[in-house]
Design a protein around this motif. Sequence first.
Motif, PDB file in Angstrom:
ATOM      1  N   GLU A 262      -6.446   6.702  -0.314  1.00  0.00           N
ATOM      2  CA  GLU A 262      -6.621   5.174  -0.885  1.00  0.00           C
ATOM      3  C   GLU A 262      -5.777   3.972  -0.302  1.00  0.00           C
ATOM      4  O   GLU A 262      -6.262   3.102  -0.008  1.00  0.00           O
ATOM      5  CB  GLU A 262      -6.850   5.292  -2.325  1.00  0.00           C
ATOM      6  N   GLY A 263      -4.523   4.464  -0.015  1.00  0.00           N
ATOM      7  CA  GLY A 263      -3.564   3.348   0.139  1.00  0.00           C
ATOM      8  C   GLY A 263      -3.881   3.008   1.770  1.00  0.00           C
ATOM      9  O   GLY A 263      -3.902   1.942   2.163  1.00  0.00           O
ATOM     10  N   CYS A 264      -4.142   4.163   2.366  1.00  0.00           N
ATOM     11  CA  CYS A 264      -4.426   3.864   3.806  1.00  0.00           C
ATOM     12  C   CYS A 264      -5.790   2.941   4.014  1.00  0.00           C
ATOM     13  O   CYS A 264      -5.930   2.108   4.947  1.00  0.00           O
ATOM     14  CB  CYS A 264      -4.498   5.343   4.668  1.00  0.00           C
ATOM     15  N   SER A 265      -6.709   3.320   3.208  1.00  0.00           N
ATOM     16  CA  SER A 265      -8.108   2.585   3.243  1.00  0.00           C
ATOM     17  C   SER A 265      -7.738   1.094   2.996  1.00  0.00           C
ATOM     18  O   SER A 265      -8.331   0.095   3.442  1.00  0.00           O
ATOM     19  CB  SER A 265      -9.146   3.276   2.406  1.00  0.00           C
TER      20      SER A 265
ATOM     21  N   HIS B 291      -9.116   5.168  11.318  1.00  0.00           N
ATOM     22  CA  HIS B 291      -9.679   3.884  10.979  1.00  0.00           C
ATOM     23  C   HIS B 291      -9.755   2.924  12.149  1.00  0.00           C
ATOM     24  O   HIS B 291     -10.731   2.211  12.182  1.00  0.00           O
ATOM     25  CB  HIS B 291      -8.659   3.067   9.886  1.00  0.00           C
ATOM     26  N   PHE B 292      -8.787   3.189  12.974  1.00  0.00           N
ATOM     27  CA  PHE B 292      -8.583   1.986  13.924  1.00  0.00           C
ATOM     28  C   PHE B 292      -8.816   2.578  15.510  1.00  0.00           C
ATOM     29  O   PHE B 292      -9.287   1.592  16.292  1.00  0.00           O
ATOM     30  CB  PHE B 292      -7.222   1.311  13.980  1.00  0.00           C
ATOM     31  N   VAL B 293      -8.484   3.875  15.858  1.00  0.00           N
ATOM     32  CA  VAL B 293      -8.554   4.150  17.182  1.00  0.00           C
ATOM     33  C   VAL B 293     -10.095   4.178  17.586  1.00  0.00           C
ATOM     34  O   VAL B 293     -10.180   3.611  18.730  1.00  0.00           O
ATOM     35  CB  VAL B 293      -8.049   5.721  17.331  1.00  0.00           C
TER      36      VAL B 293
ATOM     37  N   ALA C  66      -0.339   8.468   9.402  1.00  0.00           N
ATOM     38  CA  ALA C  66      -0.740   8.249  10.956  1.00  0.00           C
ATOM     39  C   ALA C  66      -2.100   8.723  11.173  1.00  0.00           C
ATOM     40  O   ALA C  66      -2.854   8.136  11.834  1.00  0.00           O
ATOM     41  CB  ALA C  66       0.407   8.841  11.939  1.00  0.00           C
ATOM     42  N   VAL C  67      -2.502  10.100  10.901  1.00  0.00           N
ATOM     43  CA  VAL C  67      -3.681  10.660  11.080  1.00  0.00           C
ATOM     44  C   VAL C  67      -4.899   9.865  10.552  1.00  0.00           C
ATOM     45  O   VAL C  67      -5.846   9.378  10.810  1.00  0.00           O
ATOM     46  CB  VAL C  67      -3.788  12.199  10.540  1.00  0.00           C
ATOM     47  N   ARG C  68      -4.745   9.273   9.372  1.00  0.00           N
ATOM     48  CA  ARG C  68      -5.614   8.569   8.612  1.00  0.00           C
ATOM     49  C   ARG C  68      -5.810   7.235   9.219  1.00  0.00           C
ATOM     50  O   ARG C  68      -6.897   6.657   9.205  1.00  0.00           O
ATOM     51  CB  ARG C  68      -5.381   8.464   6.903  1.00  0.00           C
ATOM     52  N   LEU C  69      -4.827   6.333   9.430  1.00  0.00           N
ATOM     53  CA  LEU C  69      -4.820   5.302   9.957  1.00  0.00           C
ATOM     54  C   LEU C  69      -5.384   5.214  11.286  1.00  0.00           C
ATOM     55  O   LEU C  69      -6.213   4.131  11.968  1.00  0.00           O
ATOM     56  CB  LEU C  69      -3.619   4.406   9.919  1.00  0.00           C
TER      57      LEU C  69
ATOM     58  N   ALA D  63       0.799  -1.295  -0.042  1.00  0.00           N
ATOM     59  CA  ALA D  63      -0.006   0.101  -0.123  1.00  0.00           C
ATOM     60  C   ALA D  63       1.049   1.483  -0.023  1.00  0.00           C
ATOM     61  O   ALA D  63       1.837   1.150   0.810  1.00  0.00           O
ATOM     62  CB  ALA D  63      -0.778   0.148   1.272  1.00  0.00           C
ATOM     63  N   ASP D  64       0.307   2.266  -0.776  1.00  0.00           N
ATOM     64  CA  ASP D  64       1.150   3.650  -0.573  1.00  0.00           C
ATOM     65  C   ASP D  64       0.306   4.367   0.340  1.00  0.00           C
ATOM     66  O   ASP D  64      -0.719   5.070   0.057  1.00  0.00           O
ATOM     67  CB  ASP D  64       1.331   4.355  -2.159  1.00  0.00           C
ATOM     68  N   LEU D  65       1.043   4.653   1.497  1.00  0.00           N
ATOM     69  CA  LEU D  65       0.265   5.291   2.697  1.00  0.00           C
ATOM     70  C   LEU D  65       0.122   6.762   2.698  1.00  0.00           C
ATOM     71  O   LEU D  65      -0.227   7.416   3.239  1.00  0.00           O
ATOM     72  CB  LEU D  65       0.927   4.694   3.878  1.00  0.00           C
TER      73      LEU D  65
END
Length: 259
Positions: A61-64, A119-121, A113-116, A55-57
Motif C-alpha cells: 500500500e505504501g508503494c502504491s 509501477h514505473f519500469v 524496489a521490486v514493487r516500485l 509512505a511506508d515502502l
Amino acid sequence: MIPFLTLEGKRALITSGTRGAGAATVALFRELGAQIVTSARSNPGGLSEAIFVAADLTTPEGCSALADGVRARMGGVDIIVHMLGGSSAPAGGFMALSDAEWNRELGMNLMPAVRLDRHFVPEMVVRGSGVVIHVTSIQGVLPLPEATTAYAAAKAALSSYSKSLSKEVSPKGVRVARVSPGWIATESSVHLAERLGKEHGGDAEAGKRIIMQSLGGIPLGRPSTPEEVANLIAFLSSDRAGSITGSEFVIDGGTIPTV
C-alpha cells in the motif's frame, strides 16, 4: 559552456531521501536540474509537499501511495533511485533470526524496489528510455555473520534481481545499474562509532577503528561520505553513462579484498 554533468529536464524518484546518502542524492539531483520526488515514513527535514510523499515502502500500500504521489506531482519518472535499506535484526548469528526478522529484512531491502519497479519500469519500456539505480551493499558479498546475515542476503537478492531486470529491459532502452556502498559516514554511523568507542573505553575515533577492523580494514583509511555516493549515483543516472547497464559499482574505499 555545456556542463559535464546535468540532469536538466529529468524526473527522478529517490526513495529514503531525508537523511544520509539519500539526502545527499536529493540535494545533488536538484542542483543538477532534476525534478525530484522523495519519500520516507516521516519528513523530519521539512521538505515541501511538492517533492515529498510520506509512505511506508515496506508495504504494498505504501508503494502504491508513493507511485500515485509521483504521478500527481511529475506525471511519471525518467530515473528511479532505490536508496531505501537498512537492518533492525539482532546480533547473535543465524539462530537469532526468526521468520519475522527475515521477513522484515526482505521487506525493507528487496521488496520496495521490486514493487516500485513494477509501477514505473513498464512506462519506461513504452517510452524506450529510463534509468533504474538499485543501491545494494558490499554486505551482499561480504556478510558479517554475527549481525548482518539477513541484511546481506536481502541485498544479494536485490543485486541478483537488478541484474535480471537489466537483461530484460536494457534491449528496450531502459538502463539498470547497481551502486554497492561500503561503510558510509552518515549520522547514524557516527553515533555507532561513538557508542562502540565508549563501550571499549575510547572515543569516536576508536569506534571507527573497531568498525573498520570488523570489515577487515578499509585501505583508504576512512568511510565514504554521503556526497561521494551521491556523485556516483548522479553520474550513472546521467546521459554521460549512456552505455552502462547491468553493472555493479562498488564504492567502499577498497574494503572488498578480492578482484
